[in-house]
Design a protein around this motif. Sequence first.
Motif, PDB file in Angstrom:
ATOM      1  N   PHE A   1      -0.454   4.415   3.399  1.00  0.00           N
ATOM      2  CA  PHE A   1      -1.577   5.036   4.118  1.00  0.00           C
ATOM      3  C   PHE A   1      -2.646   5.194   3.548  1.00  0.00           C
ATOM      4  O   PHE A   1      -2.927   4.927   2.371  1.00  0.00           O
ATOM      5  CB  PHE A   1      -0.845   6.600   3.922  1.00  0.00           C
ATOM      6  N   THR A   2      -3.726   5.108   4.337  1.00  0.00           N
ATOM      7  CA  THR A   2      -4.955   4.878   3.875  1.00  0.00           C
ATOM      8  C   THR A   2      -5.413   5.862   3.004  1.00  0.00           C
ATOM      9  O   THR A   2      -5.231   7.148   2.927  1.00  0.00           O
ATOM     10  CB  THR A   2      -6.175   5.002   5.234  1.00  0.00           C
TER      11      THR A   2
ATOM     12  N   PHE B   1      -1.367   2.215   7.903  1.00  0.00           N
ATOM     13  CA  PHE B   1      -2.176   0.939   8.281  1.00  0.00           C
ATOM     14  C   PHE B   1      -1.104  -0.217   7.773  1.00  0.00           C
ATOM     15  O   PHE B   1      -0.439  -0.019   6.912  1.00  0.00           O
ATOM     16  CB  PHE B   1      -3.744   0.718   7.954  1.00  0.00           C
TER      17      PHE B   1
ATOM     18  N   GLN C   1       1.822  10.174   2.629  1.00  0.00           N
ATOM     19  CA  GLN C   1       1.362  10.875   4.004  1.00  0.00           C
ATOM     20  C   GLN C   1       1.175  12.259   3.519  1.00  0.00           C
ATOM     21  O   GLN C   1       2.086  12.863   3.491  1.00  0.00           O
ATOM     22  CB  GLN C   1       2.310  10.410   4.881  1.00  0.00           C
TER      23      GLN C   1
ATOM     24  N   GLY D   1      -3.692   9.126   4.155  1.00  0.00           N
ATOM     25  CA  GLY D   1      -4.345   9.307   5.249  1.00  0.00           C
ATOM     26  C   GLY D   1      -3.437   8.620   6.427  1.00  0.00           C
ATOM     27  O   GLY D   1      -2.063   8.597   6.607  1.00  0.00           O
ATOM     28  N   GLU D   2      -4.081   7.893   7.438  1.00  0.00           N
ATOM     29  CA  GLU D   2      -3.381   7.318   8.421  1.00  0.00           C
ATOM     30  C   GLU D   2      -2.640   5.910   8.025  1.00  0.00           C
ATOM     31  O   GLU D   2      -3.253   5.226   7.137  1.00  0.00           O
ATOM     32  CB  GLU D   2      -4.373   6.762   9.643  1.00  0.00           C
TER      33      GLU D   2
END
Length: 512
Positions: free
Chosen positions: A343-344, A351, A370, A348-349
């Motif tokens: 997760f970024t 990847f 997440q 985050g998102e």
Amino acid sequence: MRINIKKHINKIIGLSILLTSSIGCSDFLDEQDPSNLEPDSFYTTATHAESAIAAVYADARFVGDGAGIFSSNWQFLMAPTGTTTTETAQNSDLNNLYALSYDANTLHIRNWYRGIYKVIANANLVLDNVPDIEMEEAQKARILGEAKFLRAWAYFYAVRLWGDIPLITLPQNANSEDFFPIRSPQSEVYNLIVTDLSEAENAGLPWTDETGRVSQAAVKTLLAKVYLTMAGQPLNETARYADAASKAKEVIDNAGPIRLFDTYGELHDESQNNMGEHIFSLQYNNLVADNPMDNMYPNFQPVTYRGPSGTGSTIPHISFYNSYEDSDLRKMDREGWFYTSYFTNGDGELFDLGKPYIFKYFNRTADGTQGVPGTAKDNLNLMIFRYAEVLLIYAEASNEVNGPSQEAWNGLNDIRSRAQLSTPALATYNKDSFRDAILTERWHELSFEMKTWFDMVRLRKVYNVITGGFDNFVGHVNLNSNQTLQEKHLLFPLPEQEMINNPNLTPQNPGY
């Protein structure tokens, strides 16, 4: 209320113990060592004794110390195995370890030698001075038992790394008769290790200890591992297989709260420190020292709260990663030992990382997961012994004595079942095929835990990730460098600076 030694030696009032009941803060830590103080004025109270043993625990964290740019001491025991490689290649000493071209000036080798002997020196101070302190006898016995365990633990590393080594059992000063000690035969070093651990077994230690101090189970686990090693090369004391099986079985039969975790995530969940599968770990706490495994982060990819960071100086070699069965849960993204996405910035998102990296020490609490930002405080301990290894020690040792047994198969099956793998029926194995199954599991289950190199040396065998079989140590080609293991690699060179300081260390190990 748990004893939690965190702070430094106060030169006016001596060493003190910080008592705390803070949640999750049960690490046994200290920053300075009492070898810099005068023993006559220091070793006089129970508080001094507790602080002195805390210093020995703190010394053991040399394993996680830095070793130059983008490198740490723990990489010393992973790079030569061929199971890992590097993305950065900016540390020449680490590169030499990967390439099997290390020598007597390699920084990691010097750091391990000095780190080990510092543990031994301060353990010797405890063992020499604490017996004369007037204090509660059970407390005294426990501290002495812990010191004997830690001294044995340190010598066990040293004798496997360098063979014949100085055997120092008393505090040293410039007036000591053996201030320049000679190297003792490996058999004598192992005798001391076994004696120390046997005495530690009778020191009144608790079966387990959630504060991170040495427990009875930790002593028996280390002793089982020592016996297993003595049964192999170079001592070849094959009768020790029975001793190893017996000692491991004591842990299995009396496990109590010790168990395999249900999930791999629990192994790197800081809320599970010193519990469950963890039998003994090096203690880390953000107030003193963060967990040191950050060289396993990908090279400048935003997988933690720090954003793009990490070094990638230890990553799995792709051939070793591919040697796991496709259905092995340990191979699955973010489920076991590896991850191929994250997760970024930690929360985050999702990847794609582009390749597998090592997830075994990733701390979601500190780094984020997440939707949950990381705390930026890595309090994860560094595991040294865990229950899965006990099951494998028993299986291997008992097979060498009596061939495959139901109890040994049960342990192997428990480990494989957690990985969602089926295990062939007991009747399908003979002694040789069962040995290979157990050793393959050691390579896969205990990977990246600083154990594989020692298996290679004691077995004189190396797992071939392409064929799934085992090569002879001498002649095996490490795929991470395409370099061939030689006879000289069975031992590491003694550090050149130590040989300059002590001429009695000569001769150097063969080939260096």
